[in-house]
Design an enzyme around this catalytic site. Structure first.
Site, PDB file in Angstrom:
ATOM      1  N   ASP A  13       0.807  -1.221   0.000  1.00 61.13           N
ATOM      2  CA  ASP A  13       0.000   0.000   0.000  1.00 61.13           C
ATOM      3  C   ASP A  13       0.840   1.271   0.000  1.00 61.13           C
ATOM      4  O   ASP A  13       0.470   2.295   0.590  1.00 61.13           O
ATOM      5  CB  ASP A  13      -0.965   0.001   1.212  1.00 61.13           C
ATOM      6  CG  ASP A  13      -1.811  -1.261   1.225  1.00 61.13           C
ATOM      7  OD1 ASP A  13      -2.259  -1.679   0.145  1.00 61.13           O
ATOM      8  OD2 ASP A  13      -2.010  -1.830   2.313  1.00 61.13           O
ATOM      9  N   LYS A  16       1.699   2.120  -5.154  1.00 60.12           N
ATOM     10  CA  LYS A  16       2.201   1.544  -6.414  1.00 60.12           C
ATOM     11  C   LYS A  16       1.245   1.824  -7.572  1.00 60.12           C
ATOM     12  O   LYS A  16       1.680   2.095  -8.688  1.00 60.12           O
ATOM     13  CB  LYS A  16       2.399   0.021  -6.268  1.00 60.12           C
ATOM     14  CG  LYS A  16       3.420  -0.359  -5.220  1.00 60.12           C
ATOM     15  CD  LYS A  16       3.480  -1.852  -4.996  1.00 60.12           C
ATOM     16  CE  LYS A  16       2.249  -2.465  -4.373  1.00 60.12           C
ATOM     17  NZ  LYS A  16       1.998  -2.096  -2.977  1.00 60.12           N
ATOM     18  N   LYS A  18      -0.784   4.366  -8.015  1.00 56.07           N
ATOM     19  CA  LYS A  18      -0.682   5.753  -8.479  1.00 56.07           C
ATOM     20  C   LYS A  18       0.595   5.971  -9.303  1.00 56.07           C
ATOM     21  O   LYS A  18       0.556   6.604 -10.356  1.00 56.07           O
ATOM     22  CB  LYS A  18      -0.693   6.698  -7.270  1.00 56.07           C
ATOM     23  CG  LYS A  18      -0.563   8.128  -7.685  1.00 56.07           C
ATOM     24  CD  LYS A  18      -0.529   9.054  -6.502  1.00 56.07           C
ATOM     25  CE  LYS A  18       0.116  10.346  -6.959  1.00 56.07           C
ATOM     26  NZ  LYS A  18       0.150  11.359  -5.940  1.00 56.07           N
ATOM     27  N   GLY A  40      -4.738  -4.178  -3.783  1.00 52.76           N
ATOM     28  CA  GLY A  40      -5.729  -3.118  -3.980  1.00 52.76           C
ATOM     29  C   GLY A  40      -4.953  -1.878  -4.368  1.00 52.76           C
ATOM     30  O   GLY A  40      -4.249  -1.303  -3.539  1.00 52.76           O
ATOM     31  N   HIS A  41      -4.984  -1.522  -5.638  1.00 51.92           N
ATOM     32  CA  HIS A  41      -4.197  -0.395  -6.142  1.00 51.92           C
ATOM     33  C   HIS A  41      -5.144   0.729  -6.546  1.00 51.92           C
ATOM     34  O   HIS A  41      -5.990   0.551  -7.411  1.00 51.92           O
ATOM     35  CB  HIS A  41      -3.343  -0.846  -7.343  1.00 51.92           C
ATOM     36  CG  HIS A  41      -2.289  -1.849  -6.975  1.00 51.92           C
ATOM     37  ND1 HIS A  41      -1.358  -2.322  -7.850  1.00 51.92           N
ATOM     38  CD2 HIS A  41      -2.007  -2.454  -5.778  1.00 51.92           C
ATOM     39  CE1 HIS A  41      -0.560  -3.176  -7.226  1.00 51.92           C
ATOM     40  NE2 HIS A  41      -0.943  -3.274  -5.976  1.00 51.92           N
ATOM     41  N   GLN A 224       1.786  -6.203  -3.620  1.00 53.80           N
ATOM     42  CA  GLN A 224       2.389  -6.421  -2.295  1.00 53.80           C
ATOM     43  C   GLN A 224       3.733  -5.687  -2.221  1.00 53.80           C
ATOM     44  O   GLN A 224       3.840  -4.623  -2.800  1.00 53.80           O
ATOM     45  CB  GLN A 224       2.529  -7.931  -1.983  1.00 53.80           C
ATOM     46  CG  GLN A 224       1.198  -8.625  -1.751  1.00 53.80           C
ATOM     47  CD  GLN A 224       0.468  -8.988  -3.032  1.00 53.80           C
ATOM     48  OE1 GLN A 224       1.028  -9.650  -3.886  1.00 53.80           O
ATOM     49  NE2 GLN A 224      -0.776  -8.593  -3.168  1.00 53.80           N
ATOM     50  N   THR A 301      -9.956  -5.057   2.031  1.00 57.22           N
ATOM     51  CA  THR A 301     -10.586  -5.757   3.150  1.00 57.22           C
ATOM     52  C   THR A 301     -11.141  -4.779   4.191  1.00 57.22           C
ATOM     53  O   THR A 301     -11.820  -5.202   5.126  1.00 57.22           O
ATOM     54  CB  THR A 301      -9.555  -6.666   3.859  1.00 57.22           C
ATOM     55  OG1 THR A 301      -8.448  -5.852   4.249  1.00 57.22           O
ATOM     56  CG2 THR A 301      -9.053  -7.765   2.939  1.00 57.22           C
TER      57      THR A 301
HETATM   58  P1  GDP Z   1      -0.834   0.363  -3.515  1.00 60.71           P
HETATM   59  O1  GDP Z   1      -1.432  -0.913  -3.036  1.00 60.71           O
HETATM   60  O2  GDP Z   1       0.645   0.407  -3.301  1.00 60.71           O
HETATM   61  O3  GDP Z   1      -1.204   0.693  -4.927  1.00 60.71           O
HETATM   62  O4  GDP Z   1      -1.433   1.513  -2.594  1.00 60.71           O
HETATM   63  P2  GDP Z   1      -2.998   1.687  -2.187  1.00 60.71           P
HETATM   64  O5  GDP Z   1      -3.715   2.204  -3.360  1.00 60.71           O
HETATM   65  O6  GDP Z   1      -3.505   0.447  -1.527  1.00 60.71           O
HETATM   66  O7  GDP Z   1      -2.866   2.750  -1.027  1.00 60.71           O
HETATM   67  C1  GDP Z   1      -2.336   4.008  -1.239  1.00 60.71           C
HETATM   68  C2  GDP Z   1      -3.424   5.046  -0.920  1.00 60.71           C
HETATM   69  O8  GDP Z   1      -2.830   6.317  -0.812  1.00 60.71           O
HETATM   70  C3  GDP Z   1      -4.475   5.195  -2.014  1.00 60.71           C
HETATM   71  O9  GDP Z   1      -5.688   5.534  -1.417  1.00 60.71           O
HETATM   72  C4  GDP Z   1      -3.942   6.321  -2.879  1.00 60.71           C
HETATM   73  O10 GDP Z   1      -4.964   7.040  -3.554  1.00 60.71           O
HETATM   74  C5  GDP Z   1      -3.310   7.194  -1.828  1.00 60.71           C
HETATM   75  N1  GDP Z   1      -2.125   7.945  -2.265  1.00 60.71           N
HETATM   76  C6  GDP Z   1      -1.139   7.568  -3.126  1.00 60.71           C
HETATM   77  N2  GDP Z   1      -0.156   8.496  -3.166  1.00 60.71           N
HETATM   78  C7  GDP Z   1      -0.544   9.486  -2.315  1.00 60.71           C
HETATM   79  C8  GDP Z   1       0.073  10.709  -1.890  1.00 60.71           C
HETATM   80  O11 GDP Z   1       1.173  11.076  -2.299  1.00 60.71           O
HETATM   81  N3  GDP Z   1      -0.625  11.441  -0.962  1.00 60.71           N
HETATM   82  C9  GDP Z   1      -1.845  11.062  -0.471  1.00 60.71           C
HETATM   83  N4  GDP Z   1      -2.457  11.820   0.428  1.00 60.71           N
HETATM   84  N5  GDP Z   1      -2.429   9.917  -0.857  1.00 60.71           N
HETATM   85  C10 GDP Z   1      -1.789   9.130  -1.748  1.00 60.71           C
HETATM   86  P1  IMO Z   2      -0.997  -4.162  -2.325  1.00 62.33           P
HETATM   87  O1  IMO Z   2      -0.583  -4.673  -3.679  1.00 62.33           O
HETATM   88  C1  IMO Z   2      -0.850  -4.819   1.997  1.00 62.33           C
HETATM   89  C2  IMO Z   2      -0.770  -8.995   3.329  1.00 62.33           C
HETATM   90  C3  IMO Z   2      -1.958  -9.508   4.123  1.00 62.33           C
HETATM   91  C4  IMO Z   2      -1.273 -10.522   5.033  1.00 62.33           C
HETATM   92  C5  IMO Z   2      -0.206 -11.121   4.116  1.00 62.33           C
HETATM   93  C6  IMO Z   2      -0.605 -12.442   3.460  1.00 62.33           C
HETATM   94  O2  IMO Z   2      -2.290  -3.435  -2.312  1.00 62.33           O
HETATM   95  O3  IMO Z   2       0.129  -3.443  -1.650  1.00 62.33           O
HETATM   96  P2  IMO Z   2      -2.282 -13.036   1.488  1.00 62.33           P
HETATM   97  O4  IMO Z   2      -3.756 -12.837   1.349  1.00 62.33           O
HETATM   98  O5  IMO Z   2      -1.477 -12.403   0.408  1.00 62.33           O
HETATM   99  O6  IMO Z   2      -1.917 -14.494   1.669  1.00 62.33           O
HETATM  100  O7  IMO Z   2      -1.897 -12.310   2.881  1.00 62.33           O
HETATM  101  O8  IMO Z   2       0.024 -10.154   3.098  1.00 62.33           O
HETATM  102  N1  IMO Z   2      -1.099  -8.406   2.009  1.00 62.33           N
HETATM  103  C7  IMO Z   2      -1.066  -7.092   1.764  1.00 62.33           C
HETATM  104  N2  IMO Z   2      -0.836  -6.039   2.570  1.00 62.33           N
HETATM  105  N3  IMO Z   2      -1.055  -4.614   0.678  1.00 62.33           N
HETATM  106  C8  IMO Z   2      -1.258  -5.667  -0.158  1.00 62.33           C
HETATM  107  O9  IMO Z   2      -1.312  -5.524  -1.496  1.00 62.33           O
HETATM  108  C9  IMO Z   2      -1.316  -6.965   0.375  1.00 62.33           C
HETATM  109  N4  IMO Z   2      -1.525  -8.192  -0.150  1.00 62.33           N
HETATM  110  C10 IMO Z   2      -1.383  -9.064   0.865  1.00 62.33           C
HETATM  111  O10 IMO Z   2      -2.575  -8.476   4.851  1.00 62.33           O
HETATM  112  O11 IMO Z   2      -0.604  -9.852   6.069  1.00 62.33           O
HETATM  113 MG    MG Z   3      -2.975  -1.578  -1.769  1.00 61.69          MG
END
Ligand code: GDP
Ligand code: IMO
Ligand code: MG
Length: 428
Positions: A13, A16, A18, A40-41, A224, A301
Site C-alpha cells: 500500500d 504503487k 498511483k 488493492g491499487h 504487495q 478488506t
Molecule cells: P498500492 O497498493 O501500493 O497501490 O497503494 P494503495 O492504493 O492500496 O494505497 C495508497 C493510498 O494512498 C491510495 O488511497 C492512494 O490514492 C493514496 N495515495 C497515493 N499516493 C498518495 C500521496 O502522495 N498522498 C496522499 N495523500 N495519498 C496518496
Molecule cells: P498491495 O498490492 C498490503 C498482506 C496480508 C497478510 C499477508 C498475506 O495493495 O500493496 P495473502 O492474502 O497475500 O496471503 O496475505 O500479506 N497483504 C497485503 N498487505 N497490501 C497488499 O497488497 C497486500 N496483499 C497481501 O494483509 O498480512
Molecule cells: Mg494496496
C-alpha cells in the site's frame, strides 16, 4: 526499448497504483507479474477513484496494453467484475491479455485459506482470505489448474475432479467442513466465466518479447511488497509470491538483462496490514493521526492498517534485493502537521547497534529502532507542483532518506490525485 519494474519497498500500500498509472503514460504495456486480488491499487483521476485488484493500473490509458502475466493467480469472478466496473466508467478493457499459464483460484482455495487462518488461532497471519496462499501452494505442488486449462472443458473437468477429491478430503477430514460440489464449480467456470475469459487469454511472453524487439516500453507492476515477499519478507508473515524485482522476470517471462529500471515505492511512513514484526510501529495520537489523515484502511478488506515511522534500514535492504535505480516517496503530505518526523536509521539489538536487517526472525522481532528526528514543515504540501516550492524541511527529509539509502528520490507524492506528484528527476 525499456522494461521498468515498480516495486513496493515496505509492507504494501505504498502507492504503487498511483505511480504505475503515472509512469504508464509513456508505456506501451503494463504487466502484473505476481499476486492476485489480495492487491488493492488505487488511482484517482479528477473526482473519480479506481480501486484495482487484478487489472494492471495502466488500463486507464487507451494506448496501453494491460497484461496479466503468468505469475499472477486469477479469480475469474473478481476479474469479470473489475472489467465490468471499468467498462461502466467508460474504460475500454478489450486490450487486456491474460497469460494462459497464470493459475486459477478456485472455491477450494478460498475455503482452505479461511480454515488455515482459523486453525492457526492466535498465530494467524491475517491473510486477505482470498485463497492466494493455497493457490500458489497447488502451483508449487504441480496440481494447480491454469487459465489455459479452462479453454479445454474436458481437461478442465478432469483436473478439477482430481483436485476436488483431494481438497474435499482435506475440508471434510481436517477442517470438518462440507465438501464443495465439483460439477457446480465446473458449470460456473465453463458456462459463466469461460465465454468472458476466452477472448482475453493469450501468449503473454511472446507478446512482451515482440514488443521489446520493436522498441516498445513495458512497465511491470508489482503487487504487495519487498517485506511481504515469500523469500525476502518477514516469513511466515508474508504473501505466497515474489513481489521483489526478480519476481518480475519470472512472473512475466522476461530475462534480467531486459530490465532497464527498478522504481521502488516507499511511503513517507509505513503501514502494515495483518500480523508480523514491525519495528517502527507507533500507537496513540501519532498512530491515529497517520491513519486518519492517510485513510489507512485496506482498499480491499477495509482493515485498519498498522502505522509506523519510515524505516531506512528496511529501505536500504529493499534497495539491495530489488537493485533499485530510483525511489518514489509517496504520501509526504500526510506528515504535514507533525512538528517532528522520525526516520529509523539503525536498530539496537542486545545492546548493539546494527544497520542491516537481521536475517534471524527472532532477532528482527526484538530490534529497537534508533531514530533520527527531522523538524517537520508544518504546512500544506498538497498544492505544491514543483520541487522548488517544497519547504526546506521537506527537502531535508527527502535528502536524508536519499543519503542513507543511496538511491535517488525521483518522485514525491503530495496527494492521491494523478497530478499530485512532484518530479525531482535531475534535481537530486
Ligand atoms: P498500492 O497498493 O501500493 O497501490 O497503494 P494503495 O492504493 O492500496 O494505497 C495508497 C493510498 O494512498 C491510495 O488511497 C492512494 O490514492 C493514496 N495515495 C497515493 N499516493 C498518495 C500521496 O502522495 N498522498 C496522499 N495523500 N495519498 C496518496
Ligand atoms: P498491495 O498490492 C498490503 C498482506 C496480508 C497478510 C499477508 C498475506 O495493495 O500493496 P495473502 O492474502 O497475500 O496471503 O496475505 O500479506 N497483504 C497485503 N498487505 N497490501 C497488499 O497488497 C497486500 N496483499 C497481501 O494483509 O498480512
Ligand atoms: Mg494496496
Amino acid at each position: 526499448m525499456t522494461a521498468t519494474v515498480v516495486v513496493g519497498t515496505q509492507w504494501g500500500d505504498e502507492g504503487k497504483g498511483k505511480i504505475t498509472d503515472r509512469l504508464a503514460k509513456k508505456m506501451d504495456a503494463v504487466v502484473r507479474y505476481q499476486g492476485g486480488h489480495n492487491a488493492g491499487h488505487t488511482i484517482v483521476v479528477g473526482e473519480e477513484s479506481f480501486a484495482l485488484q487484478l487489472i494492471p493500473s495502466g488500463v486507464l490509458y487507451p494506448h496501453v496494453i494491460p497484461v496479466i502475466g503468468n505469475g499472477v493467480v486469477v479469480e475469474p469472478s473478481v476479474l469479470i467484475d473489475e472489467i465490468d466496473m471499468l467498462e461502466s466508467k467508460g474504460i475500454d478493457t478489450s486490450r487486456l491479455v491474460i497469460s494462459g499459464n497464470a493459475h486459477l483460484i478456485l472455491p477450494f482455495h478460498l475455503e482452505i485459506d479461511k480454515m488455515v487462518e482459523r486453525f492457526l488461532g492466535k498465530n494467524k497471519l491475517g491473510t486477505t482470505k482470498r485463497g492466494i496462499g493455497p493457490t500458489y501452494a497447488d502451483k508449487a505442488s504441480r496440481v494447480g489448474i491454469r487459465v489455459q486449462d479452462i479453454l479445454d472443458p474436458k481437461i478442465f473437468k478432469e483436473k478439477l475432479e482430481i483436485l476436488g477429491k483431494e481438497k474435499n478430503a482435506i475440508l471434510a477430514k481436517v477442517y470438518n467442513k462440507l465438501p464443495l460440489d465439483c460439477s457446480e464449480i465446473a458449470d460456473k467456470y465453463l458456462d459463466e466465466y469461460l465465454p468472458r475469459l476466452r477472448p482475453l487469454v493469450g501468449d503473454t511472453v511472446t507478446l512482451l518479447h515482440d514488443m521489446l524487439e520493436s522498441k516498445k516500453s513495458i512497465l511491470l507492476e508489482g503487487a504487495q511488497a519487498t517485506f511481504l515477499d515469500l523469500d525476502h519478507g518477514t516469513y511466515p508473515y508474508v504473501t505466497s509470491s515474489n513481489p521483489t524485482a526478480g519476481g518480475a522476470c519470472v512472473g512475466a517471462g522476461i530475462g534480467p538483462r531486459d530490465i532497464t529500471d527498478v522504481v521502488g515505492i516507499a511511503k513517507a511512513y509505513i503501514t502494515r496490514v495483518g500480523a508480523g514484526p514491525f519495528p517502527t510501529e507507533v500507537d496513540g495520537e501519532v498512530a491515529d493521526s497517520i491513519v486518519d489523515r492517510g485513510h489507512e484502511f485496506g482498499t480491499n478488506t477495509g482493515r485498519r492498517r498498522r502505522p509506523g515511522w519510515i524505516d531506512a534500514v528496511l529501505l536500504k535492504h529493499a534497495a539491495r534485493v530489488n537493485s533499485l535505480s530510483e525511489l518514489a516517496i509517496t504520501k509526504v503530505d500526510i506528515l504535514d502537521p507533525f512538528d517532528v518526523i522520525r526516520i529509523c536509521v539503525a536498530y539496537e539489538i542486545n545492546g548493539e547497534k546494527v544497520e542491516t536487517v537481521p536475517y534471524h526472525q527472532s532477532d528482527f522481532h526484538k530490534v529497537k529502532p534508533i531514530y533520527e528526528d527531522i523538524p517537520g514543515w508544518q504546512s500544506d504540501l498538497s498544492q505544491i507542483t514543483t520541487a522548488k516550492e517544497l519547504p526546506k524541511q521537506a527537502l531535508s527529509f527527502i535528502q536524508r532518506i536519499e543519503e542513507i539509502v543511496k538511491v535517488p528520490v525521483t518522485m514525491v507524492g503530495v496527494g492521491p490525485k494523478r497530478d499530485q506528484l512532484i518530479d525531482l528527476k535531475g534535481k537530486s
